[in-house]
Design an enzyme around this catalytic site. Structure first.
Site, PDB file in Angstrom:
ATOM      1  N   GLU A  99       0.811  -1.221   0.000  1.00  0.00           N
ATOM      2  CA  GLU A  99       0.000   0.000   0.000  1.00  0.00           C
ATOM      3  C   GLU A  99       0.840   1.263   0.000  1.00  0.00           C
ATOM      4  O   GLU A  99       0.757   2.085   0.912  1.00  0.00           O
ATOM      5  CB  GLU A  99      -0.965  -0.031   1.187  1.00  0.00           C
ATOM      6  N   GLU A 112      -4.113 -10.548   0.153  1.00  0.00           N
ATOM      7  CA  GLU A 112      -4.931 -10.469   1.367  1.00  0.00           C
ATOM      8  C   GLU A 112      -6.359 -10.811   0.972  1.00  0.00           C
ATOM      9  O   GLU A 112      -6.849 -10.348  -0.046  1.00  0.00           O
ATOM     10  CB  GLU A 112      -4.899  -9.063   1.987  1.00  0.00           C
TER      11      GLU A 112
HETATM   12  C1  GAL Z   1      -5.033  -3.933   4.032  1.00  0.00           C
HETATM   13  C2  GAL Z   1      -3.640  -3.694   4.540  1.00  0.00           C
HETATM   14  C3  GAL Z   1      -3.359  -4.402   5.821  1.00  0.00           C
HETATM   15  C4  GAL Z   1      -4.498  -4.205   6.779  1.00  0.00           C
HETATM   16  C5  GAL Z   1      -5.755  -4.701   6.165  1.00  0.00           C
HETATM   17  C6  GAL Z   1      -6.961  -4.474   7.013  1.00  0.00           C
HETATM   18  O1  GAL Z   1      -5.453  -2.892   3.249  1.00  0.00           O
HETATM   19  O2  GAL Z   1      -2.690  -4.060   3.594  1.00  0.00           O
HETATM   20  O3  GAL Z   1      -2.172  -3.906   6.356  1.00  0.00           O
HETATM   21  O4  GAL Z   1      -4.628  -2.862   7.059  1.00  0.00           O
HETATM   22  O5  GAL Z   1      -6.008  -4.001   4.989  1.00  0.00           O
HETATM   23  O6  GAL Z   1      -6.871  -5.016   8.256  1.00  0.00           O
END
Ligand code: GAL
Length: 942
Positions: free
Chosen positions: A407, A483
């Site tokens: 990010e 993620e």
């Molecule tokens: C993503 C980010 C993580 C965390 C997650 C939400 O956008 O890369 O670090 O913030 O969202 O928990």
């Protein structure tokens, strides 16, 4: 400009190199150091001289974070910087820790010596014996300084270090986690031989899956060295390529390592080598010639007591838990971990995406204005971070991808990082998520894409990029979800549905659940795990820091138990001819390491058990087996359960550990005999005004009454997802429904109570008709619910709630268990007979919320006194407090058991969980959209 606001990564630092284990003398400087904290960075550096008197200072352990030892306090923000965005400047209020250590240096350090810091947050300045040594930034990266000439071997020495909480580096370290400062990883003094030092080693250990041959070259710059791998009979020179006709490959499934020694005239370095090949070819990410499927998690380094200072025991525990839950991959979100962690990944077997210590997310709310990722003034700092990670970690077979960071928008400096890494290590593909053009990387990676979008990507039908060339290139890339499935609070839902997509589309090679562990800080005084705001931070993001598969004390959450089932490498189910089907989903290993045991239970009671012979079923193969023939005749609902367990101890779990299981119905429940209804008033008492049940025989009760409310989960709240149901539910008044009795009448043998249940300020409602009868000593409730006017949102739950005296502690049920389950997270619950204390049915999410529902319950007993039997399967929740108390609590200790009553919900259904706390909501098939519905329960005293 003040040195800690320079964009440079520091000064006086040695070139980056591999983390090596050598026989050169080392001296750990971990221990108790003198410490003082100032509120500002510009306090005089009066403490660096050898004879400065620090006797009045405090003492602080190194490594540690000072905030966890009473200096200042932890603070949590997700995206926002907790200081003005004014790069590269930081506020005058800049907590600054001064450290001093007096230590003896043995004579062995008489020559060159290197002082090595594995991690200091966020900027350090170093002096040895009063002389200035250098400065370093890059919190989760090593910094080494030459200190040989400054040391006084044979006598005592003084190391003085100044650490600033904020620096230009803080702009690059905006990861979603606690802001915690200090020397938080090891400090070591490493002797360097004056000649023949092995400063760096670069292992190239390739594996050819077609021929089974290995190729090894170990580069040892700067000195003549001999490379030996005794087990393979290899004796070679540094830089020489050796081909080995047959070698055993390294993979996460079979983490085969070979011991290697690199020796110069004056130094021996020991390494563990893994032969393997990682490529992106034919649109697939391949390890040793196979498409790999990544069953991954995102891991922050976290310990509830020590923050990002993690012991080896914690690192090992994390990997053991991952392996034990069928996880095969880890993304080191969002920085390189402690170097020992990667050694353990090599040894125990995990694929790693090693991620650079880079995140500039706080520029996002500013539309990325002045984002360091695209500002030439920051190029050196960003490339330096990539270099330090790649150099440190390049010899680990477990590392299969380098990630540029997280990010950080897009921009030229990311391109420069990628170009540098490609040149230095062409053997590993590159990853970065936040630039969807994928211009700098080799895999298409996204976070929190919905099932629908992943499906489209799998079919190659994703929305095109503007640039046709980049679009065509991206379409040829394998796809990863770096993620997905945000594990915040109760959830995530929809894991199995993602897994199905990964299995349907070759291009979709899996992903990494967000995230491994809740970062709750243990607060013993207040008796809870603290989250954002608990330390009085003016700006914070609450419990968004508690979004892990493990609770902070590393107890697996129900989400992890579900993930284990979804990731199972062996599928056990029904075969084609009424037999069993066993599928080996490992990529490289047969099933000879597993024992298959089975047992049959009739209505949850054991009947017969045995062992199945599955043998060495090869990777990817399927076996069909007949059912065991010892099955006896049964008369009630009966299930066969087959468990695949480790036949012998693995390094990460003992023999007997369950890897996979499956269940097959053997006999259905017999049809219920039709019974004659009789007078319910003979068994029970009802409130004459409302028709609500008040007593069953001698047992006082409250209810049952229609209930549609649940204490919203984080995913119901939907903080960062597109679906925010809880606000809608509250606005509609579902948390304060009112009941109006329309009529109460005897109809034949039945008592019929008609009600309208509705929220204030609205004309929508539910018409609920309760029909009470008695059948053979049981009081039977048939509830029919019909919507009154139109409801355009799903309900949290639909069922009845009632209370029983708190003395009815202890629940037994026949249904799915033993853990909680919801419509879109229920694979891990098996059919059986279970019992539990009421307290143990509760899941202690850091922010209390709906939890504890047991699914497909056939019958249950409470306190061995009251039996509830469903005419159809129902969902059961028993708690010592109400849903309202659960919703109001901010931390688990806020929940105080009701002294008089246990609260029971018996539901037709609940709304699914989804993952909308960050990501998609509940899939349509798991929504509880309101339609005419009903429930029938028989209550009897035992
Ligand atoms: C993503 C980010 C993580 C965390 C997650 C939400 O956008 O890369 O670090 O913030 O969202 O928990």
């Amino acid at each position: 400009m003040r040195y800690y606001e320079e964009r440079s990564p520091g000064e006086g630092v040695r070139p980056a190199r591999a983390f090596l284990r050598s026989d050169a003398p080392t001296l750990s400087l971990n221990g108790t150091w003198a410490f003082r904290l100032s509120e500002r960075a510009d306090v005089p550096a009066d403490f660096v001289d050898r004879d400065y008197d620090d006797s009045g200072w405090d003492r602080l352990p190194v490594p540690s974070h000072w905030q966890l030892h009473g200096y200042g306090a932890p603070a949590y923000t997700n995206v926002n910087y907790p200081f003005p965005v004014d790069p590269p400047f930081v506020p005058d209020e800049n907590p600054t820790g001064d450290y001093r250590l007096r230590f003896e240096v043995p004579d062995a350090f008489a020559g060159d010596a290197v002082l090595r810091f594995e991690g200091v947050d966020s900027c350090l300045r170093v002096w040895v014996n009063g002389d200035y040594v250098g400065v370093s930034l890059g919190s989760r990266l090593p910094a080494e300084f030459d200190v040989g000439p400054l040391l006084r071997p044979g006598s005592d020495n003084v190391l003085a270090v100044r650490v600033h909480q904020w620096s230009s580096g803080s702009y690059l370290e905006d990861q979603d986690m606690w802001w915690l400062s200090g020397i938080f990883r090891d400090v070591t003094l490493v002797a360097r031989p004056p000649v023949g030092a092995i400063d760096d080693v670069f292992v190239h250990a390739d594996y050819d899956s077609v021929t089974g041959a290995g190729r090894l070259r170990v580069d040892v710059p700067g000195t003549d060295a001999r490379v030996t791998v005794p087990e393979l009979g290899i004796v070679a020179l540094g830089g020489e390529t050796v081909t080995i006709e047959r070698v055993e490959a390294w993979s996460a499934e079979i983490p085969r390592l070979y011991d290697c020694v690199v020796a110069s005239a004056s130094e021996h370095v020991t390494l563990r080598i893994g032969f393997r090949r990682v490529v992106v070819e034919d649109g697939l990410l391949q390890v040793n010639g196979h498409r790999v499927q990544l069953h991954g998690v995102n891991r922050h380094e976290f310990d509830p007591d020590t923050g990002r200072t993690v012991s080896e025991a914690v690192m090992r525990r994390d990997i053991e838990l991952m392996k034990a839950h069928n996880v095969n991959a880890v993304r080191t979100s969002h920085y390189p971990p402690h170097p020992r962690f990667l050694e353990l990944c090599d040894e125990l077997g995990l694929y790693v995406i090693d991620e650079c210590d880079l995140e500039t997310h706080g520029f996002f709310p500013l539309e990325w204005r002045r984002n360091p990722s695209d500002d030439p003034d920051w190029e050196h700092a960003l490339v330096d971070r990539m270099r330090r990670m790649v150099e440190r970690d390049k010899n680990h077979p477990s590392v299969i991808l380098w990630s540029l960071g997280n990010e950080s928008g897009s921009g030229r400096n990311l391109g420069a990082m990628a170009a540098w890494a490609r040149e230095r290590d062409p053997s590993r593909p590159l990853h970065y998520e936040h630039d969807w053009t994928c211009r700098d990387v080799d895999v298409y990676s996204r976070m929190y894409a919905s099932h629908e979008e992943v499906d489209a990507i799998g079919r190659g039908e994703e929305a095109p990029l503007d640039d046709p060339e980049l679009d065509a290139r991206r379409r040829r890339m394998p796809f990863l979800l770096c993620e997905y499935a945000h594990a915040m609070g109760n959830g995530p839902g929809g894991l199995a549905d993602y897994q199905a997509l990964f299995e349907r589309h070759p291009r979709c090679q899996g992903g990494f659940v967000w995230e491994w562990i809740d970062h709750g800080i243990r607060d013993t005084a207040r008796g809870f795990f603290a989250y954002g705001g608990d330390f009085g931070e003016p700006l914070h993001d609450g419990n968004f820091v508690a979004d892990g598969l493990l609770f902070p004390d590393r107890t697996p959450s129900p989400g992890l138990v579900e993930l284990k089932k979804v990731f199972e490498p062996v599928r056990i189910g029904a075969g084609t001819d009424g037999g069993l089907r066993i599928e080996n989903r490992f990529m490289f290993r047969d099933l000879s390491h597993l024992t298959f045991v089975w047992f049959v239970e009739e209505e949850g009671a054991p009947v017969v058990a045995g062992e199945l012979r599955v043998g060495a079923l090869p990777a990817g193969a399927v076996a069909e087996l007949p059912l065991p023939d010892e099955l006896p005749p049964v008369s009630r609902e009966t299930w066969l359960t087959v468990r695949a367990v480790l036949a012998v101890d693995a390094p990460w779990a003992p023999a007997g550990h369950e890897v996979a299981w499956g269940q097959l119905p053997v006999a259905a429940a017999p049809a219920r005999a039709v019974r004659r209804a009789s007078d319910p008033f003979a068994l029970a008492e009802f409130d004459p005004r409302t028709g609500v049940l008040t007593r069953l025989g001698s047992l006082p009760l409250i209810g049952p009454r229609l209930d549609v409310w649940r204490a919203p989960t984080d995913n119901d709240e939907g903080y960062h997802g597109p679906e925010q149901l809880a606000p809608l539910w509250r606005a509609a008044g579902l948390d304060r429904m009112r009941h109006r009795t329309i009529s109460m009448a005897r109809v034949g043998d039945a008592l019929v109570v008609r009600t309208r249940v509705a929220p204030a300020a609205s004309d929508i409602g539910l018409l609920a008709t309760y029909t009470w009868t008695a059948e053979d000593g049981a009081l039977v409730l048939a509830l029919a619910v019909v919507p009154d006017r139109s409801w355009d949102f799903p309900l949290p739950r639909l069922g009845v709630r009632f209370a029983v005296p708190s003395a009815l502690e202890g629940v037994e049920w026949f249904g799915r268990g033993p853990g909680e389950a919801y419509p879109d997270s229920r694979l891990a619950a098996r059919v059986g007979r279970f019992s539990s204390a009421v307290a143990d049915l509760q899941t202690p999410y850091l922010l209390p919320q709906e939890n504890g529902s047991r699914t497909e319950v056939r019958w249950a007993t409470l306190g061995g006194r009251l039996r509830i039997e469903g005419r159809a399967h129902f969902e059961l929740t028993v708690r010592p407090w109400t849903s309202e108390a659960l919703a109001a609590a901010r931390h688990p200790p806020d929940l105080v058991p009701d002294p008089d009553w246990l609260w029971v919900n018996a539901d037709v259904a609940q709304q699914g969980l989804g993952s909308a706390s960050c990501g998609p909501g509940v899939l349509p098939r798991y929504r509880l959209d309101l339609a005419a519905s009903g429930l029938a329960l028989a209550f009897s005293l035992i």
